[in-house]
Design a protein around this motif. Sequence first.
Motif, mmCIF file in Angstrom:
data_model
loop_
_atom_site.group_PDB
_atom_site.id
_atom_site.type_symbol
_atom_site.label_atom_id
_atom_site.label_comp_id
_atom_site.label_asym_id
_atom_site.label_seq_id
_atom_site.Cartn_x
_atom_site.Cartn_y
_atom_site.Cartn_z
ATOM 1 N N ASP A 50 -5.831 -7.460 -2.459
ATOM 2 C CA ASP A 50 -5.391 -7.074 -3.864
ATOM 3 C C ASP A 50 -4.032 -6.086 -3.921
ATOM 4 N N ALA A 51 -4.154 -5.062 -3.040
ATOM 5 C CA ALA A 51 -3.047 -3.846 -2.863
ATOM 6 C C ALA A 51 -1.818 -4.752 -2.542
ATOM 7 N N ARG A 52 -1.889 -5.566 -1.594
ATOM 8 C CA ARG A 52 -0.809 -6.272 -1.194
ATOM 9 C C ARG A 52 -0.034 -7.187 -2.296
ATOM 10 N N ASP A 53 -0.991 -7.617 -2.911
ATOM 11 C CA ASP A 53 -0.477 -8.920 -4.161
ATOM 12 C C ASP A 53 0.392 -7.791 -5.195
ATOM 13 N N ILE A 54 -0.420 -6.598 -5.527
ATOM 14 C CA ILE A 54 0.267 -5.766 -6.606
ATOM 15 C C ILE A 54 1.460 -5.226 -6.066
ATOM 16 N N PHE A 55 1.476 -4.817 -4.904
ATOM 17 C CA PHE A 55 2.789 -4.294 -4.195
ATOM 18 C C PHE A 55 3.835 -5.390 -4.262
ATOM 19 N N SER A 56 3.663 -6.340 -3.862
ATOM 20 C CA SER A 56 4.528 -7.518 -3.880
ATOM 21 C C SER A 56 5.281 -7.683 -5.323
ATOM 22 N N LYS A 57 4.402 -7.525 -6.223
ATOM 23 C CA LYS A 57 4.617 -7.714 -7.719
ATOM 24 C C LYS A 57 5.446 -6.704 -8.051
ATOM 25 N N ARG A 58 4.913 -5.492 -8.162
ATOM 26 C CA ARG A 58 5.453 -4.157 -8.675
ATOM 27 C C ARG A 58 6.438 -3.316 -7.680
ATOM 28 N N LYS A 59 6.224 -3.322 -6.399
ATOM 29 C CA LYS A 59 6.876 -2.665 -5.503
ATOM 30 C C LYS A 59 6.640 -1.231 -5.464
ATOM 31 N N VAL A 60 5.541 -0.732 -6.228
ATOM 32 C CA VAL A 60 5.040 0.638 -6.195
ATOM 33 C C VAL A 60 4.331 0.681 -4.869
ATOM 34 N N PRO A 61 4.437 1.801 -3.875
ATOM 35 C CA PRO A 61 3.674 1.973 -2.552
ATOM 36 C C PRO A 61 2.185 1.931 -2.905
ATOM 37 N N ILE A 62 1.391 1.164 -1.997
ATOM 38 C CA ILE A 62 0.105 0.903 -2.144
ATOM 39 C C ILE A 62 -0.641 2.375 -2.016
ATOM 40 N N ASN A 63 0.056 3.284 -1.066
ATOM 41 C CA ASN A 63 -0.848 4.687 -0.772
ATOM 42 C C ASN A 63 -0.583 5.348 -2.206
ATOM 43 N N ILE A 64 0.315 5.322 -3.198
ATOM 44 C CA ILE A 64 0.262 6.297 -4.223
ATOM 45 C C ILE A 64 -0.594 5.740 -5.220
ATOM 46 N N VAL A 65 -0.670 4.398 -5.391
ATOM 47 C CA VAL A 65 -1.563 3.766 -6.258
ATOM 48 C C VAL A 65 -3.024 4.030 -5.958
ATOM 49 N N MET A 66 -3.120 3.857 -4.769
ATOM 50 C CA MET A 66 -4.800 4.280 -4.386
ATOM 51 C C MET A 66 -5.034 5.759 -4.418
#
Length: 198
Positions: A50-66
């Motif tokens: 899920d995190a990779r999919d959303i990163f591909s969509k929005r380009k917001v780094p995974i570590n920040i969102v988590m």
Amino acid sequence: MKRHFLRRFLYVSFFLTTMILFLPACSSAVPSRPKDLCAIFTENSDWYDDARDIFSKRKVPINIVMAFIYHESGYRHDAKPPMRWFLFIPYGRGSSAYGYPQAQDEVWNDYTESDGGFWSSRSNFKDSLDFISWYILRTKDKNGVPVTDVYNQYLNYHEGWQGYKKGTWKKNSSLKKLASNVSRTAKNYGNQLRNCDI
């Protein structure tokens, strides 16, 4: 006629029972090691996808969102603000915040109407990742805060865009400390993610 009604009643009952039994299974357990991003994604491999999919969509780094989700809800899908009490009488919660992102009703509705879709849910992990990423990008557009400025991004997330502009956070030492903690978690998560064996 009675047989047709009975058959329909049984179908509906079966459907509702199945849904009640299935819905709890949709939510993942709280990670046992929430400060270790690699361990989180190992325990919940769907979350990594899920995190990779959303990163591909929005380009917001995974570590920040988590990091936002960790500090907002502790990875609890049904998190709510604590109940307020007067003596021994409950009189409601502090806000309408709910779910993984602790998004309040008003901003969640703004998200679903503009970008998230009608079926998005605050108790769905992927939807929550998308919401936080959307909010971070809106913060960049509205208040000029770079995506990677986690400290000020979190202050926007907590206080809202107008609250941040007004500086409501400036005299709130506990909030500033929390924003520093979120920033530190994002940095640690980023270091961990580079070395994850997933």
